[in-house]
Write a protein that holds these residues in place. Structure first.
Motif, PDB file in Angstrom:
ATOM      1  N   TYR A 143       0.844  -1.196   0.000  1.00 20.69           N
ATOM      2  CA  TYR A 143       0.000   0.000   0.000  1.00 20.69           C
ATOM      3  C   TYR A 143       0.879   1.245   0.000  1.00 20.69           C
ATOM      4  O   TYR A 143       1.723   1.423   0.896  1.00 20.69           O
ATOM      5  N   ILE A 144       0.686   2.095  -0.985  1.00 16.16           N
ATOM      6  CA  ILE A 144       1.344   3.400  -1.008  1.00 16.16           C
ATOM      7  C   ILE A 144       0.355   4.393  -0.421  1.00 16.16           C
ATOM      8  O   ILE A 144      -0.723   4.619  -0.983  1.00 16.16           O
ATOM      9  N   GLU A 145       0.718   4.998   0.719  1.00 16.70           N
ATOM     10  CA  GLU A 145      -0.228   5.812   1.479  1.00 16.70           C
ATOM     11  C   GLU A 145       0.310   7.209   1.777  1.00 16.70           C
ATOM     12  O   GLU A 145      -0.169   7.870   2.697  1.00 16.70           O
ATOM     13  N   ARG A 146       1.286   7.657   1.008  1.00 20.12           N
ATOM     14  CA  ARG A 146       1.853   8.981   1.241  1.00 20.12           C
ATOM     15  C   ARG A 146       2.154   9.659  -0.092  1.00 20.12           C
ATOM     16  O   ARG A 146       2.275   9.007  -1.136  1.00 20.12           O
ATOM     17  N   SER A 147       2.262  10.967  -0.046  1.00 19.18           N
ATOM     18  CA  SER A 147       2.607  11.749  -1.227  1.00 19.18           C
ATOM     19  C   SER A 147       4.118  11.782  -1.424  1.00 19.18           C
ATOM     20  O   SER A 147       4.890  11.337  -0.563  1.00 19.18           O
ATOM     21  N   ASN A 148       4.529  12.307  -2.583  1.00 15.35           N
ATOM     22  CA  ASN A 148       5.951  12.482  -2.896  1.00 15.35           C
ATOM     23  C   ASN A 148       6.722  11.168  -2.742  1.00 15.35           C
ATOM     24  O   ASN A 148       7.754  11.087  -2.094  1.00 15.35           O
ATOM     25  N   PHE A 149       6.168  10.149  -3.381  1.00 10.47           N
ATOM     26  CA  PHE A 149       6.698   8.790  -3.247  1.00 10.47           C
ATOM     27  C   PHE A 149       6.793   8.168  -4.635  1.00 10.47           C
ATOM     28  O   PHE A 149       5.839   8.224  -5.418  1.00 10.47           O
ATOM     29  N   VAL A 150       7.932   7.554  -4.946  1.00 12.53           N
ATOM     30  CA  VAL A 150       8.101   6.854  -6.218  1.00 12.53           C
ATOM     31  C   VAL A 150       8.547   5.423  -5.932  1.00 12.53           C
ATOM     32  O   VAL A 150       9.518   5.200  -5.203  1.00 12.53           O
ATOM     33  N   LEU A 151       7.823   4.465  -6.502  1.00 14.40           N
ATOM     34  CA  LEU A 151       8.244   3.073  -6.505  1.00 14.40           C
ATOM     35  C   LEU A 151       8.910   2.838  -7.851  1.00 14.40           C
ATOM     36  O   LEU A 151       8.257   2.894  -8.892  1.00 14.40           O
ATOM     37  N   ARG A 152      10.200   2.573  -7.829  1.00 18.02           N
ATOM     38  CA  ARG A 152      10.973   2.508  -9.068  1.00 18.02           C
ATOM     39  C   ARG A 152      11.700   1.173  -9.182  1.00 18.02           C
ATOM     40  O   ARG A 152      12.384   0.733  -8.257  1.00 18.02           O
ATOM     41  N   GLY A 153      11.531   0.551 -10.334  1.00 22.45           N
ATOM     42  CA  GLY A 153      12.303  -0.631 -10.649  1.00 22.45           C
ATOM     43  C   GLY A 153      13.493  -0.275 -11.510  1.00 22.45           C
ATOM     44  O   GLY A 153      13.828   0.904 -11.699  1.00 22.45           O
ATOM     45  N   SER A 154      14.097  -1.298 -12.062  1.00 21.45           N
ATOM     46  CA  SER A 154      15.289  -1.106 -12.890  1.00 21.45           C
ATOM     47  C   SER A 154      14.990  -1.265 -14.372  1.00 21.45           C
ATOM     48  O   SER A 154      15.899  -1.441 -15.183  1.00 21.45           O
ATOM     49  N   GLY A 155      13.704  -1.208 -14.733  1.00 19.99           N
ATOM     50  CA  GLY A 155      13.296  -1.320 -16.123  1.00 19.99           C
ATOM     51  C   GLY A 155      12.258  -2.401 -16.305  1.00 19.99           C
ATOM     52  O   GLY A 155      12.144  -3.324 -15.494  1.00 19.99           O
ATOM     53  N   SER A 156      11.508  -2.297 -17.406  1.00 14.74           N
ATOM     54  CA  SER A 156      10.423  -3.250 -17.655  1.00 14.74           C
ATOM     55  C   SER A 156      10.833  -4.380 -18.596  1.00 14.74           C
ATOM     56  O   SER A 156      10.027  -5.254 -18.899  1.00 14.74           O
ATOM     57  N   THR A 157      12.079  -4.381 -19.055  1.00 10.93           N
ATOM     58  CA  THR A 157      12.542  -5.417 -19.962  1.00 10.93           C
ATOM     59  C   THR A 157      13.007  -6.648 -19.179  1.00 10.93           C
ATOM     60  O   THR A 157      12.990  -6.671 -17.943  1.00 10.93           O
ATOM     61  N   GLU A 158      13.485  -7.655 -19.889  1.00  6.67           N
ATOM     62  CA  GLU A 158      13.935  -8.892 -19.243  1.00  6.67           C
ATOM     63  C   GLU A 158      15.103  -8.659 -18.295  1.00  6.67           C
ATOM     64  O   GLU A 158      15.295  -9.419 -17.345  1.00  6.67           O
ATOM     65  N   ASN A 159      15.881  -7.650 -18.551  1.00  3.58           N
ATOM     66  CA  ASN A 159      17.019  -7.341 -17.678  1.00  3.58           C
ATOM     67  C   ASN A 159      16.649  -6.389 -16.549  1.00  3.58           C
ATOM     68  O   ASN A 159      17.510  -5.989 -15.772  1.00  3.58           O
ATOM     69  N   GLY A 160      15.372  -6.021 -16.466  1.00  9.80           N
ATOM     70  CA  GLY A 160      14.927  -5.079 -15.444  1.00  9.80           C
ATOM     71  C   GLY A 160      14.392  -5.776 -14.208  1.00  9.80           C
ATOM     72  O   GLY A 160      14.846  -6.866 -13.832  1.00  9.80           O
ATOM     73  N   THR A 161      13.381  -5.137 -13.591  1.00  6.50           N
ATOM     74  CA  THR A 161      12.792  -5.650 -12.358  1.00  6.50           C
ATOM     75  C   THR A 161      11.501  -6.381 -12.666  1.00  6.50           C
ATOM     76  O   THR A 161      10.581  -5.815 -13.259  1.00  6.50           O
ATOM     77  N   GLU A 162      11.422  -7.636 -12.261  1.00  8.11           N
ATOM     78  CA  GLU A 162      10.194  -8.421 -12.406  1.00  8.11           C
ATOM     79  C   GLU A 162       9.584  -8.649 -11.028  1.00  8.11           C
ATOM     80  O   GLU A 162      10.235  -9.171 -10.121  1.00  8.11           O
ATOM     81  N   ILE A 163       8.329  -8.228 -10.870  1.00 12.77           N
ATOM     82  CA  ILE A 163       7.567  -8.561  -9.671  1.00 12.77           C
ATOM     83  C   ILE A 163       6.670  -9.741 -10.015  1.00 12.77           C
ATOM     84  O   ILE A 163       5.745  -9.617 -10.826  1.00 12.77           O
ATOM     85  N   TYR A 164       6.971 -10.875  -9.438  1.00 13.60           N
ATOM     86  CA  TYR A 164       6.208 -12.094  -9.716  1.00 13.60           C
ATOM     87  C   TYR A 164       5.261 -12.346  -8.552  1.00 13.60           C
ATOM     88  O   TYR A 164       5.679 -12.415  -7.386  1.00 13.60           O
ATOM     89  N   CYS A 165       3.964 -12.490  -8.869  1.00 11.11           N
ATOM     90  CA  CYS A 165       2.946 -12.721  -7.845  1.00 11.11           C
ATOM     91  C   CYS A 165       2.424 -14.154  -8.011  1.00 11.11           C
ATOM     92  O   CYS A 165       1.654 -14.428  -8.938  1.00 11.11           O
ATOM     93  N   PRO A 166       2.832 -15.072  -7.159  1.00 10.15           N
ATOM     94  CA  PRO A 166       2.550 -16.502  -7.381  1.00 10.15           C
ATOM     95  C   PRO A 166       1.107 -16.903  -7.114  1.00 10.15           C
ATOM     96  O   PRO A 166       0.666 -17.952  -7.585  1.00 10.15           O
ATOM     97  N   ARG A 167       0.375 -16.114  -6.326  1.00  4.33           N
ATOM     98  CA  ARG A 167      -1.014 -16.473  -6.037  1.00  4.33           C
ATOM     99  C   ARG A 167      -1.859 -15.205  -5.967  1.00  4.33           C
ATOM    100  O   ARG A 167      -1.388 -14.136  -5.588  1.00  4.33           O
ATOM    101  N   PRO A 168      -3.129 -15.313  -6.323  1.00  2.00           N
ATOM    102  CA  PRO A 168      -3.989 -14.127  -6.423  1.00  2.00           C
ATOM    103  C   PRO A 168      -4.428 -13.600  -5.069  1.00  2.00           C
ATOM    104  O   PRO A 168      -4.256 -14.259  -4.031  1.00  2.00           O
ATOM    105  N   MET A 169      -5.044 -12.419  -5.091  1.00  2.00           N
ATOM    106  CA  MET A 169      -5.438 -11.742  -3.859  1.00  2.00           C
ATOM    107  C   MET A 169      -6.552 -12.456  -3.108  1.00  2.00           C
ATOM    108  O   MET A 169      -6.766 -12.183  -1.923  1.00  2.00           O
TER     109      MET A 169
END
Length: 542
Positions: free
Chosen positions: A105-131
């Motif tokens: 949960y992002i609950e504040r202003s002036n906040f950036v969630l940053r990965g290292s890119g959307s390509t294969e060499n970047g950041t992958e967030i893998y979610c193994p099971r649903p909410m």
């Protein structure tokens, strides 16, 4: 009664001559065309920033990519540390595969969630099971009660399906922005708080920026507040007639069954106060009359929130049915203003990016793909002035592009749908939204036709959209064109007074669209003005 279907052939639309350079609708005053140029981050007047601030590295809190272990607890620790930083902060994720099984949960202003890119060499967030396997979010309690109270179920007797709707069919995400304690969306009258009006609004004209109010002592220039208009007069309420501009459509019962809930709302910035007159940054979508009991109220929101340079992947689980999705949703944007999502790839999601109660946010350079049939890719519901730019859709989705309930003045720009395209307007008093310079790839079906214009949503929120929803410079690429006859593009049965300008492609087209559409430049590309949004923005800023 809704009028019979209207099929409009090339010979019936506004004539095009070689000397004509731009569509007539831009210069004439008889056919209203909204100004869509205020959509996006800082009203389209500023580029998404390269954010500066204190960097919190997730690896310092135990996040370790590519080790096939769950990183949720370490990510939550890193998020907590970022929240304790005063001023601008960036939560930096490492390159590689990160496993997430909790909601961030992002609950504040002036906040950036940053990965290292959307390509294969970047950041992958893998979610193994649903909410559906997570603890129920308290903020969705009202939605859960609504689904039960109204017995919302997916019923498909032919498939032996009679299942309750999922709370995640159109809500929730593993990255979730929220103002703590604030509702995501109004569903039930009994939970509607007794709001304290900052000012009662008596009048204002559609397309203009000035409103007349009763009291301004609680307001000042620079405030961002919510303008609310109500229907307190039942089935024959004047606001219903004004909302649909007298079009021959049949509004559903939700237009009058919830008198405590605003039927039209806009998040607005006050630029000037002079006596009883307030000037707003953005124009009104409909005129205001005393019977609408309009008011300005506080709108709690976050500012300058960014999510960028990431890719989300979900396992390709079997799909059961529509509306019973288990919650493989990537991003849920609620209550953000002047914010952004950019450079994100999403694979095998139920819904890629969902938005509610959000305004003036830009979502750009997004790719959705995978073999899983999605419900939504990037959808806009209950939002105002959102710009979705450069969205590429490679996966099949029930609603690839969709303006949903209460969506107003939003823009899909320079988007491309490669699989089973549908341009959906999903009922619920949505009006004045723009499909701008969209490209679709399709295969003509029976009778050389294709259902391109969708009108989803339940009957109680019909019609599919209000007046002045606009399609501009729509490029239709047909896989199997029969050049001996035009392709019929159809599907909309109850959309009021749409503007359809510049439908063209690699063959000739006819359009069947209800009710009372304005059609111009049929089978002609708008070369001088490929993007209406860009044209209106440049004109406004000159």
């Amino acid at each position: 009664m809704i009028r019979p279907a209207i099929t409009i052939f090339c010979s019936l639309v506004v004539n095009i001559t070689m000397a004509q350079e731009i569509p007539k609708i831009l210069s004439q005053k008889t056919n209203y065309l909204p100004d869509f140029s205020y959509a996006g981050y800082h009203f389209g007047e500023s580029q998404i920033p390269k954010s500066q601030g204190k960097i919190i590295n997730a690896v310092d809190f135990g996040v370790k990519a590519n080790d096939e272990l769950d990183d949720s607890k370490a990510l939550l620790k890193a998020l907590k540390a970022a929240n304790e930083v005063e001023g601008n902060v960036i939560l930096q994720l490492p390159a590689g595969k990160i496993i997430l099984s909790e909601i961030l949960y992002i609950e504040r202003s002036n906040f950036v969630l940053r990965g290292s890119g959307s390509t294969e060499n970047g950041t992958e967030i893998y979610c193994p099971r649903p909410m559906m396997y997570l603890k129920d979010a308290p903020v969705l309690a009202e939605l859960r009660e609504y689904l039960t109270t109204f017995d919302k179920r997916q019923r498909e007797p032919e498939n032996n399906i009679d299942l309750p709707f999922s709370q995640y069919a159109w809500s929730g995400g593993f990255i979730w922005t929220q103002v703590l304690g604030e509702r995501v969306k109004s569903y039930l009258d009994k939970y509607e708080p007794e709001t304290i009006a900052l000012a009662k609004v008596h009048s204002g004209k559609m397309g203009e920026h000035t409103i007349t109010v009763s009291d301004v002592k609680n307001l000042k220039a620079g405030d961002v507040v919510e303008l609310q208009l109500f229907n307190k007069d039942g089935e024959n309420g004047e606001i219903i007639k004004d909302l649909y501009q007298g079009a021959n459509v049949k509004p559903g019962s939700h237009h009058w069954k919830f008198p405590k809930l605003p039927i039209v709302r806009q998040q607005v910035e006050i630029t000037k106060i002079s006596g009883s007159k307030i000037t707003l940054k953005t124009p009104l979508t409909i005129s205001i009359k005393p019977s609408y009991q309009a008011q300005l109220i506080e709108w709690k929101h976050l500012n300058e929130v960014g999510i960028e340079n990431l890719r989300f992947t979900f396992p390709d689980i079997p799909r059961v049915a529509h509306h019973v999705e288990p919650g493989n949703n990537a991003i849920f944007l609620t209550r953000v203003f002047n914010s952004w999502v950019r450079d994100v790839t999403i694979t095998n999601a139920d819904s890629g990016i969902l938005a509610e109660e959000t305004a003036n946010t830009t979502i750009q350079d997004i790719t959705t793909d995978g073999s899983h049939l999605a419900h939504y890719t990037v959808t806009l519901g209950g939002v105002h002035n959102i710009l979705v730019k450069n969205l590429k859709i490679y996966n099949a989705a029930v609603h690839p592009l969709s303006f949903n309930t209460f969506a107003t003045k939003n823009v899909y720009q320079n988007c491309e749908i490669f699989t089973d395209p549908l341009l959906d307007q999903h009922s619920g008093a949505n009006h004045q939204n723009l499909f701008d310079n969209i490209t679709v790839h399709l295969k003509a079906g029976k009778n050389n036709s294709y259902l391109l214009f969708g009108g989803g949503g339940a009957d109680y929120w019909k019609p599919s959209h209000g007046p002045f929803s606009t399609f501009w410079n729509l490029n239709v690429q047909v896989e199997n064109p029969d050049l001996s006859k035009p392709v019929l593009l159809y599907g909309m049965k109850d959309g009021a007074s749409a503007r359809i300008i510049g439908v063209h492609g690699n063959t000739k087209f006819e359009i069947k669209y209800d009710v009372d559409p304005y059609i111009e430049f049929l089978n002609t590309e708008i070369e001088k003005i490929p993007s209406l949004y860009d044209y209106q923005l440049q004109k406004r800023l000159r």
